[in-house]
Design an enzyme around this catalytic site. Structure first.
Site, PDB file in Angstrom:
ATOM      1  N   ASP A  47       0.858  -1.200   0.000  1.00 24.96           N
ATOM      2  CA  ASP A  47       0.000   0.000   0.000  1.00 24.96           C
ATOM      3  C   ASP A  47       0.888   1.243   0.000  1.00 24.96           C
ATOM      4  O   ASP A  47       0.629   2.209  -0.738  1.00 24.96           O
ATOM      5  CB  ASP A  47      -0.888   0.050   1.247  1.00 24.96           C
ATOM      6  CG  ASP A  47      -1.867  -1.110   1.335  1.00 24.96           C
ATOM      7  OD1 ASP A  47      -1.408  -2.269   1.346  1.00 24.96           O
ATOM      8  OD2 ASP A  47      -3.085  -0.859   1.383  1.00 24.96           O
ATOM      9  N   ASP A 180      -4.953 -11.790  -0.710  1.00 32.94           N
ATOM     10  CA  ASP A 180      -5.087 -12.736   0.395  1.00 32.94           C
ATOM     11  C   ASP A 180      -6.082 -13.868   0.184  1.00 32.94           C
ATOM     12  O   ASP A 180      -5.793 -15.018   0.446  1.00 32.94           O
ATOM     13  CB  ASP A 180      -5.523 -11.988   1.658  1.00 32.94           C
ATOM     14  CG  ASP A 180      -4.641 -10.795   1.948  1.00 32.94           C
ATOM     15  OD1 ASP A 180      -3.726 -10.498   1.170  1.00 32.94           O
ATOM     16  OD2 ASP A 180      -4.881 -10.151   2.974  1.00 32.94           O
ATOM     17  N   GLU A 411     -12.065   0.241  -1.615  1.00 34.22           N
ATOM     18  CA  GLU A 411     -11.015  -0.787  -1.615  1.00 34.22           C
ATOM     19  C   GLU A 411     -11.135  -1.633  -2.892  1.00 34.22           C
ATOM     20  O   GLU A 411     -10.148  -1.950  -3.544  1.00 34.22           O
ATOM     21  CB  GLU A 411     -11.178  -1.665  -0.370  1.00 34.22           C
ATOM     22  CG  GLU A 411     -10.085  -2.703  -0.197  1.00 34.22           C
ATOM     23  CD  GLU A 411     -10.288  -3.544   1.050  1.00 34.22           C
ATOM     24  OE1 GLU A 411     -11.327  -3.402   1.730  1.00 34.22           O
ATOM     25  OE2 GLU A 411      -9.398  -4.369   1.348  1.00 34.22           O
TER      26      GLU A 411
HETATM   27  C1  2M8 Z   1      -5.540  -6.810   2.765  1.00 34.62           C
HETATM   28  O1  2M8 Z   1      -4.773  -7.633   3.622  1.00 34.62           O
HETATM   29  C2  2M8 Z   1      -4.779  -7.550   5.060  1.00 34.62           C
HETATM   30  C3  2M8 Z   1      -3.710  -8.496   5.596  1.00 34.62           C
HETATM   31  O2  2M8 Z   1      -2.460  -8.097   5.125  1.00 34.62           O
HETATM   32  C4  2M8 Z   1      -6.083  -7.928   5.712  1.00 34.62           C
HETATM   33  O3  2M8 Z   1      -7.007  -8.384   5.034  1.00 34.62           O
HETATM   34  O4  2M8 Z   1      -6.174  -7.760   6.936  1.00 34.62           O
HETATM   35  C5  2M8 Z   1      -5.058  -7.117   1.322  1.00 34.62           C
HETATM   36  O5  2M8 Z   1      -5.959  -6.622   0.369  1.00 34.62           O
HETATM   37  C6  2M8 Z   1      -3.650  -6.550   1.096  1.00 34.62           C
HETATM   38  O6  2M8 Z   1      -3.282  -6.643  -0.245  1.00 34.62           O
HETATM   39  C7  2M8 Z   1      -3.560  -5.095   1.529  1.00 34.62           C
HETATM   40  O7  2M8 Z   1      -2.228  -4.675   1.449  1.00 34.62           O
HETATM   41  C8  2M8 Z   1      -4.093  -4.877   2.951  1.00 34.62           C
HETATM   42  C9  2M8 Z   1      -4.183  -3.400   3.328  1.00 34.62           C
HETATM   43  O8  2M8 Z   1      -4.824  -2.655   2.313  1.00 34.62           O
HETATM   44  O9  2M8 Z   1      -5.404  -5.444   3.071  1.00 34.62           O
END
Ligand code: 2M8
Length: 443
Positions: A47, A180, A411
């Site tokens: 990010d 994820d 998102e």
């Molecule tokens: C999402 O991942 C996090 C864990 O790392 C989560 O779901 O708690 C994913 O979409 C990841 O790609 C992204 O970097 C993060 C924060 O936006 O969220």
């Protein structure tokens, strides 16, 4: 996809930039930018890179400080962790520092606290982007000089700890992929037997709609993998030998191939020898061509290192190698044909879903199982430009800007209606909107 709009019809692209900038400033702590207000309340690795790429066009000091802040969490072995925890954050997040217990690793910093895994290596590309678009050249050069040794340590870590044989590098957790909950991991996760799990409580489902989040069964497996690495004190050698989850992922390796080239460029910029960086990039590119290309599906697929099988899934990221210029011209044409079948036609242009619509495992709302993500669309847009596929590249650009005009900075987006999903007011969607508008369609 009609009947509603977030900005008035005919409003200029500059209005989108203004709103994106205001959102990034609002999400900024002064040191770094949170991905969003509640669901992800700390600094995330890739990010930060996308945010810096967008900020570079409008706020060079902000872009520089974003990446600088991320690298305060870099480990002594070079790893850039996927989360750098904010000690001032009061929002709940699981797993937090108490669960990761990275103090078990001899390499983790004491402060700031971090997670114990990584995310896609796009940072050298982001630093190069900041350099290439800098208004203040002197500041950019000293920023590059400061970042090059840190990036070299990161790339060396990837080259040593994340390789077992051959040239491709591996991931050890779905969270490392950044995608994820993608169906890409279903097979490898199904093989796990998450018994003896430590007690834990998810925070995400208290903040977001559970229908858009992974299931509890998937979360158990995520936690199981973290717990195993924690017990191995996050030591690369031990993890490589014993992990039940190890994948050669297409997107990860694509980004590393490009990042190796970008880091070689940055080295030369500050009069340093690039060493083997370009050979590493060539090696990854060659092996992506020889091992990840699936001639039957005419797409790139991931290799599962536990059973040695390549599984090609209809995922948006299967088109990513265009971004690093990996396929030759003929293969690029085949990919473009496949993309034309895979992308969703919207009134604005094309959008690339995270997973093929209607395929088994598809969901229009569950994250990374169908919704549209702007970061992957942006990478494919740049990939198409790289091959001179100007019209399709422009379609994706228009699709992206159109969905933002309609829905705002989410998102992710429903691949058919364009409705926003996941976290509202999401930083990288804003940042990449700035980049698309100010970049004018070019890299
Ligand atoms: C999402 O991942 C996090 C864990 O790392 C989560 O779901 O708690 C994913 O979409 C990841 O790609 C992204 O970097 C993060 C924060 O936006 O969220």
């Amino acid at each position: 996809m009609s009947g509603w709009a977030w900005v008035e019809e005919g409003a200029s692209e500059e209005l989108l930039v203004e709103r994106a900038r205001a959102l990034l400033d609002d999400l900024s702590t002064g040191r770094y930018t949170k991905p969003c207000r509640r669901l992800y309340p700390h600094q995330w690795s890739w990010d930060a890179a996308f945010i810096a790429i967008g900020r570079a066009r409008v706020d060079q000091p902000g872009a520089e400080s974003e990446l600088r802040a991320l690298f305060t969490g870099q480990w002594a072995n070079g790893m850039v962790p996927h989360i750098v925890f904010d000690p001032d954050c009061t929002e709940p997040y699981f797993p937090g520092p108490d669960f990761w217990e990275t103090s078990r690793s001899p390499d983790a910093p004491r402060r700031p606290q971090t997670s114990g895994i990584a995310q896609p290596p796009i940072h050298a590309t982001a630093v190069r982007h900041v350099h290439d678009h800098a208004a203040d050249r002197a500041s950019a050069l000293s920023f590059v000089a400061e970042m090059v040794p840190k990036l070299l340590a990161w790339h060396r870590y990837l080259q040593t700890e994340r390789r077992r044989n051959g040239e491709l590098t591996e991931i050890w957790h779905p969270w490392e992929s950044g995608m994820d909950n993608s169906p890409l991991w279903d097979h490898a996760l199904a093989r796990l037997d998450p018994t003896d799990l430590p007690g834990y409580r998810r925070a995400d489902v208290g903040v977001a709609d559970p229908e858009e989040r992974p299931t509890d069964q998937e979360y158990d497996r995520y936690v199981y993998l973290v717990d195993r690495m924690r017990r191995m004190h996050y030591l690369g050698e031990r993890i490589r030998a014993a992990t039940p989850f190890a994948i050669h992922d297409v997107l990860w390796n694509t980004l590393l191939a490009q990042a190796n080239r970008d880091l070689a460029f940055l080295c030369r910029t500050v009069d340093m020898a690039p060493g083997p960086l370009e050979e590493w990039a060539d090696g990854i590119a060659a092996e992506t061509e020889s091992r990840l290309w699936d001639p039957e599906m005419e797409l790139y697929g991931d290799i599962d290192l536990i059973d040695g099988i390549r599984r090609t899934e209809p995922v948006g990221s299967a088109f990513a190698p265009l971004f690093a210029g990996i396929p030759g011209p003929k293969r690029a044409e085949r990919l473009l044909e496949a993309l034309a079948r895979f992308a969703v036609e919207t009134p604005g242009g094309w959008l690339v879903p995270s997973y093929g619509i209607g395929q088994p495992g598809f969901s229009s709302r569950r994250y990374w199982r169908g919704p549209v993500w702007l970061n992957v669309n942006w990478l494919i847009h740049l990939g198409l430009l790289r091959y001179g596929f100007i019209e399709p590249a422009d379609r994706i650009r228009r699709g992206m800007l159109d969905v933002v005009r309609r829905s705002g900075f989410w998102e992710h987006y429903h691949p058919v209606t364009g409705e926003g999903g996941g976290a509202h007011d999401f930083a990288w969607s804003a940042a990449l909107t700035i980049e698309l508008v100010r970049g004018g369609g070019g890299a």
